[in-house]
Enzyme design. Structure first.
Site, short mmCIF file in Angstrom:
data_model
loop_
_atom_site.label_atom_id
_atom_site.label_comp_id
_atom_site.label_asym_id
_atom_site.label_seq_id
_atom_site.Cartn_x
_atom_site.Cartn_y
_atom_site.Cartn_z
N HIS A 270 -3.70 -5.45 0.96
CA HIS A 270 -2.96 -5.63 2.32
C HIS A 270 -2.99 -7.12 2.76
O HIS A 270 -3.92 -7.68 3.34
CB HIS A 270 -3.66 -4.88 3.44
CG HIS A 270 -3.26 -3.40 3.60
ND1 HIS A 270 -2.31 -3.07 4.23
CD2 HIS A 270 -3.97 -2.44 2.85
CE1 HIS A 270 -2.29 -1.50 3.96
NE2 HIS A 270 -3.35 -1.34 3.20
N GLU B 117 -1.17 -8.69 4.70
CA GLU B 117 -1.13 -8.88 6.32
C GLU B 117 -2.59 -8.76 7.00
O GLU B 117 -2.59 -9.12 8.20
CB GLU B 117 -0.29 -7.94 6.94
CG GLU B 117 -0.67 -6.48 7.29
CD GLU B 117 -0.82 -5.73 5.82
OE1 GLU B 117 -0.58 -6.17 4.71
OE2 GLU B 117 -0.79 -4.34 6.05
N CYS C 91 0.56 -1.31 0.02
CA CYS C 91 0.08 0.08 0.10
C CYS C 91 1.09 1.33 0.05
O CYS C 91 1.46 1.41 -0.98
CB CYS C 91 -0.95 -0.20 1.23
SG CYS C 91 -2.40 1.16 1.07
#
Ligand SMILES: Nc1ncnc2c1ncn2[C@@H]1O[C@H](COP(=O)(O)OP(=O)(O)O)[C@@H](O)[C@H]1O
Ligand SMILES: [Mg+2]
Lengths: 222, 755, 86, 86
Positions: free
Chosen positions: A194, A196, A86
């Site tokens: 994302h 994660e 990002c």
């Protein structure tokens, strides 16, 4: 154990999330402040999401001048694994470590939503463990995620397998539905979604695991 | 300005009586600076002078309460060594003139209230109220407010996980922008906004001080809008504050690190009334005096005078009390986070007055050894504003309104009615990062938000916290007391849908002009209603905010008490069922089917009636004991699933706005699976709104019915899930696609209307 | 006639400008000295059809105040960039 | 000497400008006709200390190209606004 540096710029805000993500896969991760000039001893570097320097001027515009960025460039040059998520992707393009640029979303709104991605190349440190054509549900959270580049660059990226992830349904006006891309060697990657945030079904999806597993896997430098 | 001196106090918003009271406190005439300090500190916004007497009736204690009202945020003990801080506040008037910055600085302010307690802010919620979207100005406000919250919240790095969205004519001249923040801390790190220890230093952290919002609190928050269009007169227009989320982010990290290292004895944010508020409140709480050097305050603009420096509302500033020995270490931490740190005050000995009492004086000086520019008892500014028991009167016009019950309203096209009630707030919450910190198990869009109770620096825990904000101005306009009580019950029901037990309440009381006796009556009734419901459920109110003078062109908004509920879940390892039923599941209505009294299915104050322009009617009471049993039962069912237990329950949703029909349609829209529901008892049951009822889908009706019976909870079978249509007896027959598409597009369609 | 008009929107005096301030703070590290008081604003270019220059500027100014800026915090100034061939 | 310099940053030709397009779409409803080709950009004002005008512009141009714009998508032009008294 793989050692990962998660770079913290003032204004980063996904650093703990990135740290938690790779630690949950057994990596030994550490936050490093953006004034760091030396990244030796690490096997991989993550530039996390957030709003480095408030995203003032343009996302990544000020962060790319942070002292750590010279070290990141050298680390990449030496074949080290660099992942920009990002805001980290935006920093990598501003720094010229990845081609193109990221513009405001076509809808001129911040978007936080799940997206479905297709793995379109496995020649990168992020997609090595995934399979070609695999679909992954991973959220996006950004205002400036529309990838732009000129025709020539796009043709080159297409031809060399550097486009590693594409949106199935384009949420932001990204050129070529590009969600993530790699440099020619495949050791520097950036993506707007994302991974994660997609590490467990408790939080909605575990599809990010295969990506971060690729990233933290022990490897011989390219 | 050339004003006769005796009227300066009036220009500052102080009455003649208040001026006399100041003279009595000081035993002399105040100078201009002193008067200005009283002017802001004794404003409605800072002193709660119209509401404080009434707020005392709220229950505020409970076994989990660590900090109740009066501090910057309320704090409860959530278990596992983790405390949770929560606060809600309004930013209504600033948002009306500059929606982006008004809303953005609202987020900034509420975050500071939470991290000032030592808590890391973990989530924000944003109850919003606008006029109807057919008006272009309202669309401008919505766009601006939502992007302001998005712009600030996303950048500062705190997820926004829910809120409210109400459109009603009564807000067209005076929108409401409330913001709630919740944070968590290791219980032992709890700090308060107290100054202590003579010789200690008051350090100003963060942004430089400019002429932002000078007199803002008193002029803005305490004065209604005179103009038709909700515009302020130019003369009254204060300079608007601009938020800097990047500064705030660094400030949060710096402050939490200072607290972690134990360098801070007390800390307080600078909000309304700026430095005078922070210095006088910390000194008053600690019973000490404070010397403040105005010249030490870093200024953004040249030529600022002491009054401006002391009352400026420049954003992103905190005041920390530290020992002189720690000054160097504090500076070092701040330098690394690129946060300015400047000593602006010294804690000093209190004076002893003629009666032998200690009086902490706030002294404003021109240099620490320089001239004393103002000297007043800190407590008189912070705590001793006059309290008013303003006239209250139930408006006699209310009877006619109550008598105009919409039960005689013609039925019309039920399909169309139902579609017109469906609005997916997704256009709003997609603009908010709702996932940061990897805690969001249920984000915006469902009954309540559910978070893992985890964060950097917190002890490890598998607990969860749940949050819901709720309000119902339509109910409260008819009956502020019962309406507020029902709002609390509905909020508790929302938490139950994600398996959480309610633990604490915060509230933001948005009302009209308190000088109108009808408004004071509404406020007082609403507070009683809140007290009734909270006492019935054993819930403490641990904080709140009162926003008055929400009026435009002399017309008050409908009473809008907004509640924020915090719930806790002991074991969170699996997501709650949500709204996604499966084809073949049985559908049941759990809870008391009928309201108490004359009307079993009241329509007064319902969305259905309001959309038809019928704003009258009566609310019905509900059976609280059964409601409690129902909620406990639902909590138990869902909490079991969250703890990882197998269950036949596949979906849970409480019945709220739009009644049973809307609840079913919302579930249909999300699941994309239809349902066949038997004829309801009465047409009114489709759209009737009262809390305590849940739609539950189960894969094993018998097993579920047995458990409900064992818990003594009423339940009726509604029908089955499946197919591509939602059919409710002979009244509703709509395709799943129609429902989903209408609901999804409603807000965007209304916002893109060109005019 | 067609005129190319540029509207510049800046923050009003006294209104905080965190973006400008942040850029300014970054300059010394980039080797730029002697640059101060950086203010961040917006610019809009547009073609305006009007009788004459004044009418074009009036139209752009009205547009700037109504849509492109919020007069509570921003000032907007329209100027002519160059005349287009009609 | 001190010079007040304005840097205008615009999107390069061919780069999508959703902001400009959105503004343009809103115009007819607001009663603005004859306004077309709206392009959204940024402006930066700053004080530049330099020997003379040319040096000030050179400095601002360097800053504009290095920091204030991203050459992949943007163009930047510096111009003098007015001379300050030194
Ligand atoms: N302004 C907003 N910001 C974020 N989320 C919102 C907003 N308005 C509504 N929502 C979310 O949409 C969902 C539906 O809201 P609402 O209809 O008020 O729920 P309920 O009837 O269960 O109280 C909730 O999850 C709420 O948090
Ligand atoms: Mg609900």
């Amino acid at each position: 154990m793989t050692r990962i540096a998660v770079v913290v710029f003032p204004g980063s805000n996904c650093e703990y999330d990135a740290l938690t993500g790779v630690e949950s896969l057994g990596a030994d991760a550490e936050l490093v402040w953006h004034s760091t000039k030396d990244l030796s001893g690490f096997d991989g570097v993550i530039l996390p999401g957030g709003f480095a320097h408030g995203d003032y001027l343009r996302p990544g515009a000020l962060a790319r001048f942070s002292p750590v960025m010279d070290a990141v460039a050298r680390f990449a040059e030496d074949g080290g694994a660099v992942l920009g998520i990002c805001n980290g992707f935006q920093v990598l393009t501003e720094a010229g470590l990845l081609p193109g640029a990221l513009q405001k979303n076509a809808g001129l709104k911040f978007l936080c939503q799940p997206t479905t991605l297709t793995v379109t190349s496995t020649d990168s440190i992020l997609t090595a463990n995934a399979t070609l054509g695999q679909e992954l549900v991973i959220p996006i959270n950004h205002f400036s995620g529309a990838y732009v580049c000129d025709d020539e660059t796009l043709a080159r990226l297409e031809g060399s397998g550097q486009i590693i992830l594409r949106y199935v349904e384009n949420p932001n006006g990204s050129r070529g539905n590009i969600a993530g891309l790699a440099n020619e060697r495949g050791n520097v990657v950036g993506l707007m979604p994302h991974p994660e945030r997609a590490m467990s079904t408790l939080l909605g999806s575990a599809d990010g695991r295969v990506l971060l597993e690729s990233f933290v896997a022990p490897r011989v430098r390219a | 300005m050339n004003r006769p001196p005796q009227s300066l106090h009036r220009a500052l918003g102080l009455s003649d009586d208040e001026f006399a009271q100041i003279e009595a406190v000081l035993g002399r005439e105040p100078n201009d600076l002193e008067l200005a300090l009283y002017g802001v500190m004794w404003s409605e916004h800072c002193s709660y002078k119209s509401s404080r007497l009434h707020l005392r009736r709220l229950p505020t204690t409970g076994e989990h309460v660590l900090v109740g009202p009066g501090e910057n945020a309320g704090v409860i003990d959530a278990g596992d060594g983790i405390a949770v801080a929560i606060r809600i506040e309004s930013h209504n008037h600033p948002s009306a003139i500059e929606p982006y910055q008004g809303a953005a600085t609202g987020v900034g302010g509420i975050l500071r209230d939470v991290f000032t307690m030592g808590a890391r802010p973990l989530a924000v919620m944003d109850p919003l109220f606008f006029g109807e979207l057919s008006d272009a100005r309202q669309r401008w406000l919505v766009e601006g407010v939502v992007s302001g919250i998005s712009g600030y919240g996303n950048s500062v790095g705190v997820p926004t996980i829910g809120g409210e969205l109400t459109f009603d004519e009564c807000y067209s001249g005076n929108p409401l922008v409330n913001v709630l923040c919740v944070g968590a801390l290791p219980t032992e790190r709890l700090v308060l906004g107290i100054a202590s220890g003579v010789g200690n230093l008051a350090v100003l952290l963060g942004s430089r001080t400019g002429r932002d919002g000078i007199g803002g609190v008193s002029v803005l928050a305490s004065a209604g809008f005179s103009g038709e269009e909700g515009a302020l007169d130019d003369a009254k227009r204060p300079s608007v504050q601009v938020g800097d989320p990047y500064e705030e982010k660094r400030l949060i990290e710096a402050c939490l690190e200072l607290l972690d290292r134990g360098y801070v004895l007390g800390i307080q944010d600078l909000g309304g009334a700026g430095l005078v508020c922070a210095t006088s409140e910390t000194a008053a709480r600690g019973g000490v005096g404070m010397d403040v050097d105005v010249t030490a305050v870093p200024q953004r603009e040249p030529g600022m005078v002491p009054y401006e420096i002391m009352t400026s509302e420049s954003q992103e500033r905190m005041l920390a009390i530290i020992t002189p020995e720690n000054l160097e270490a504090v500076r070092e931490v701040c330098e690394r986070w690129e946060v300015r740190a400047t000593v602006v005050g010294h804690v000093v000995e209190p004076l002893i007055d003629d009666d032998g009492n200690e009086v902490g004086m706030l002294r404003i000086r021109d240099g620490f050894d320089g001239e004393v520019l103002a000297e007043v008892p800190a407590r008189s500014l912070a705590d001793e504003a006059p309290l008013y028991d303003r006239t209250r009167e139930r408006p006699s016009s209310l009877d006619a309104v109550l008598d105009d019950d919409p039960s005689n309203e013609p039925v019309g096209s039920t399909n169309e009615d139902l579609l017109s009630l469906l609005v997916d707030p997704g256009w709003v919450y997609r603009q908010y990062d709702s996932q940061l910190f990897l805690n969001t198990v249920v984000g915006p869009g469902r009954d309540a938000a559910l978070l893992r109770l985890a964060g950097p620096g917190l002890p490890v825990s598998t607990r969860g916290i749940a949050l819901s904000t709720d309000s119902n101005p339509r109910w409260c306009a008819l009956d502020p007391r019962l309406g507020t009580a029902l709002t609390i019950y509905e909020s508790v029901a929302n938490l139950a849908c994600v398996g959480a037990t309610a633990k604490a309440v915060v509230n933001c009381l948005n009302f009209g002009n308190p000088e109108h006796p009808s408004v004071m009556w509404q406020l007082s009734e609403a507070i009683d209603g809140m007290a009734d419901a909270c006492s019935a459920l054993g819930l403490p109110v641990i904080g709140g905010n009162v926003s008055l003078y929400n009026e435009s062109g002399g017309v008050d908004i409908d009473p809008t008490p907004v509640v924020g509920l915090l719930g806790v879940l002991d074991h969170l390892v699996a997501p709650p069922p949500g709204w996604n039923w499966r084809a073949g599941d049985a559908l049941v209505l759990v809870g008391v089917r009928r309201a108490v009294g004359e009307r079993s299915f009241p329509l007064g104050g319902s969305r259905w009636a309001t959309r038809r322009g019928r704003r009258g009617g009566r609310l019905s009471e509900i059976e609280v004991s059964t409601l409690r049993a129902t909620i406990d039962f639902v909590v138990g069912e869902v909490a079991g699933i969250c703890a990882g237990m197998a269950s036949d329950v596949t979906a849970v949703h409480d019945v709220s706005g739009g009644g049973i029909a809307a609840a079913l349609a919302e579930m249909v829209a999300v699941t994309s699976v239809g349902a066949q529901v038997a004829e309801l008892d009465d047409f009114a049951e489709l759209f009737s709104e009262f809390p305590g009822r849940f739609i539950v889908a189960t894969g094993d009706l018998d097993a579920f019915a047995t458990r409900a019976a064992a818990a003594g909870v009423p339940m009726v079978s509604l029908g089955t899930c499946g197919g591509e249509r939602l059919v409710i007896g002979s009244t509703v027959d709509l395709s799943v696609d129609d429902i989903a598409a209408t609901r999804r597009g409603a807000l965007e369609a209304a916002l893109s209307a060109l005019s | 006639m067609n005129f190319l008009v540029v509207v510049e929107v800046t923050l009003r005096r006294g209104i905080a400008d965190p973006e400008g301030a942040t850029i300014e703070r970054a300059l010394p590290a980039l080797g730029f000295s002697g640059v101060s008081n950086v203010q961040a604003g917006k610019s809009f270019r547009m073609n305006v059809e009007a009788e004459n220059e004044d009418a074009a500027l009036d139209k752009a100014t009205a547009l700037a105040e109504r849509l492109l800026s919020n007069p509570v915090i921003e000032d907007a100034v329209a100027r002519l960039a160059e005349v287009h061939a009609t």
